[in-house]
Design a protein around this motif. Structure first.
Motif, PDB file in Angstrom:
ATOM      1  N   GLU A  59       0.901  -1.159  -0.107  1.00 45.60           N
ATOM      2  CA  GLU A  59      -0.005  -0.035   0.162  1.00 45.60           C
ATOM      3  C   GLU A  59       0.698   1.210   0.004  1.00 45.60           C
ATOM      4  O   GLU A  59       0.436   2.290  -0.639  1.00 45.60           O
ATOM      5  CB  GLU A  59      -0.854   0.097   1.219  1.00 45.60           C
ATOM      6  N   LYS A  63       0.634   4.226  -2.823  1.00 47.70           N
ATOM      7  CA  LYS A  63       0.459   5.550  -2.643  1.00 47.70           C
ATOM      8  C   LYS A  63       1.517   6.369  -3.212  1.00 47.70           C
ATOM      9  O   LYS A  63       1.356   7.594  -3.734  1.00 47.70           O
ATOM     10  CB  LYS A  63       0.495   5.897  -0.944  1.00 47.70           C
ATOM     11  N   ASP A  67       1.093   9.056  -5.955  1.00 43.20           N
ATOM     12  CA  ASP A  67       1.666  10.727  -5.669  1.00 43.20           C
ATOM     13  C   ASP A  67       2.465  11.055  -6.870  1.00 43.20           C
ATOM     14  O   ASP A  67       2.606  12.305  -7.172  1.00 43.20           O
ATOM     15  CB  ASP A  67       2.458  10.541  -4.531  1.00 43.20           C
TER      16      ASP A  67
END
Length: 72
Positions: A59, A63, A67
């Motif tokens: 995870e 992320k 980003d």
């Protein structure tokens, strides 16, 4: 003159969409080169302990990729 209601409706729709989250910026590199720090620890964890034990690292890498502008 006959287009006034259409124009107003289009403006209203455009202003209501301004609250919608804008997509992330276009990625600056290829997916294979993005987030090397999180990718390395994620891959090492998966090899050593198995995918089911590395959810937090997976995870974190997702992320980081988001980003960077990738749609994951």
């Amino acid at each position: 003159m006959g287009n006034a209601p259409v124009k107003e409706a289009a403006q209203a729709a455009a202003s209501s969409m301004s609250g919608v989250e804008q997509p992330a910026a276009k990625p600056k590199c290829k997916a294979c080169c993005a987030c090397p720090e999180t990718k390395k620890v994620r891959d090492q964890c998966i090899v050593e302990r198995g995918e089911s034990e590395c959810g937090d690292l997976i995870e974190a890498h997702k992320k980081c990729m988001r980003d960077q502008g990738f749609n994951i």
